[in-house]
Design an enzyme around this catalytic site. Sequence first.
Site, PDB file in Angstrom:
ATOM      1  N   LYS A 147       0.816  -1.239   0.000  1.00 48.21           N
ATOM      2  CA  LYS A 147       0.000   0.000   0.000  1.00 48.21           C
ATOM      3  C   LYS A 147       0.843   1.280   0.000  1.00 48.21           C
ATOM      4  O   LYS A 147       0.348   2.368   0.277  1.00 48.21           O
ATOM      5  CB  LYS A 147      -0.981   0.049   1.185  1.00 48.21           C
ATOM      6  N   ARG A 190       2.223  -0.142  -7.171  1.00 53.48           N
ATOM      7  CA  ARG A 190       1.700  -0.282  -8.540  1.00 53.48           C
ATOM      8  C   ARG A 190       1.936   0.996  -9.330  1.00 53.48           C
ATOM      9  O   ARG A 190       2.356   0.954 -10.484  1.00 53.48           O
ATOM     10  CB  ARG A 190       0.209  -0.652  -8.486  1.00 53.48           C
ATOM     11  N   ARG A 241       5.128   5.355   2.573  1.00 54.10           N
ATOM     12  CA  ARG A 241       4.305   6.535   2.827  1.00 54.10           C
ATOM     13  C   ARG A 241       4.040   6.640   4.328  1.00 54.10           C
ATOM     14  O   ARG A 241       4.378   5.708   5.071  1.00 54.10           O
ATOM     15  CB  ARG A 241       3.005   6.470   2.019  1.00 54.10           C
ATOM     16  N   SER A 300      -4.859   2.497   4.653  1.00 48.57           N
ATOM     17  CA  SER A 300      -4.922   1.955   3.292  1.00 48.57           C
ATOM     18  C   SER A 300      -4.965   0.429   3.319  1.00 48.57           C
ATOM     19  O   SER A 300      -5.709  -0.208   2.571  1.00 48.57           O
ATOM     20  CB  SER A 300      -3.704   2.457   2.507  1.00 48.57           C
ATOM     21  N   LYS A 360      -6.992   1.473  -6.693  1.00 48.03           N
ATOM     22  CA  LYS A 360      -5.879   2.314  -6.236  1.00 48.03           C
ATOM     23  C   LYS A 360      -6.378   3.744  -6.076  1.00 48.03           C
ATOM     24  O   LYS A 360      -6.866   4.350  -7.048  1.00 48.03           O
ATOM     25  CB  LYS A 360      -4.729   2.288  -7.246  1.00 48.03           C
TER      26      LYS A 360
END
Length: 312
Positions: A69, A73, A152, A160, A275
């Site tokens: 997360k 991607r 993050r 997330s 996403k």
Amino acid sequence: MAPLLLGAVMLVAQLQLVPSRPAVVPGNEPGQPELVRKAATLQEEIPDGAAPNGSAQQLPQTIIIGVRKGGTRALLEMLSLHPDVAAAENEVHFFDWEEHYSQGLGWYLSQMPFSAPHQLTVEKTPAYFTSPKVPERVHGMNPAIRLLLILRDPSERVLSDYTQVFYNHVQKRKPYPSIEEFLVRDGRLNVDYKALNRSLYHLHMENWLRFFPLRRIHIVDGDRLIRDPFPEIQKVERFLRLSPQINASNFYFNKTKGFYCLRDGGRDRCLHESKGRAHPQVDPRLLNKLHEYFHEPNKKFFELVGRTFDWH
Ligand code: A3P
């Protein structure tokens, strides 16, 4: 039928011809990208695996190791804008799943895309970052590999993480507890909630630093990648010693999605709807507890990597 048969023959050829560990090239330092590429290229060993146009499958010269997360991607898709990058489509889970790892590097290679000799092969499996066995295994394959890690804000990552599992349940029409039920136990923050552990970046990073020097691990700021992807991607290009070919014009902000999307040769595309989903509203006091919980671990992480991030 014929392509199926050919595929089976190629796979058998690879399994027989690929050594369980490719040759390690000593002195493979950042100034020697060609050596890195050759060390991981098994083209010569598997001529049967080469396609008629001269392309072949190569073991990855770079891996996006996580974090789940973190924006893995998005990073892979953005990096794939570069013509010298060939990316594996799916998460391979070679180093963390025993049933895959036990099949050896021949199997791993068979999961890679066909690429030209000058291209870098990249795969992403976000679970690698938090799997204790993985660093040693990756090192065993290629100690000179370049690793990409996208992180993050750890609290945001927890939300997330929850959101992803929540939607997995929704899809299967199964009920799923609220985030508070995971985060709180006996009136206190439930530190046994797995998603919290995945955000203790310093613990996982220590495992990686036992096997790889920091200069081999490029950390992408996932929060910045959301806000302004181009500068982050430029840094990745430099780290991978790719020529600067990705441009600011490859990105445009899509108001409907609320995220940057990609523009490639006149083709516009955003990431899948899974996403960039809205996260659950959490009581501000609980959120504060979460921020406090990560305060010390974050400090440890910053010391470990000699860099700070704009996290709560
Ligand atoms: P959320 O869906 O929680 O917002 P991963 O690919 O590792 O699973 O990470 C998913 C996260 O990538 C998303 O989490 C989203 O915030 C982030 N992301 C970064 N850049 C994005 C982009 N351009 N489009 C969509 N999501 C992006």
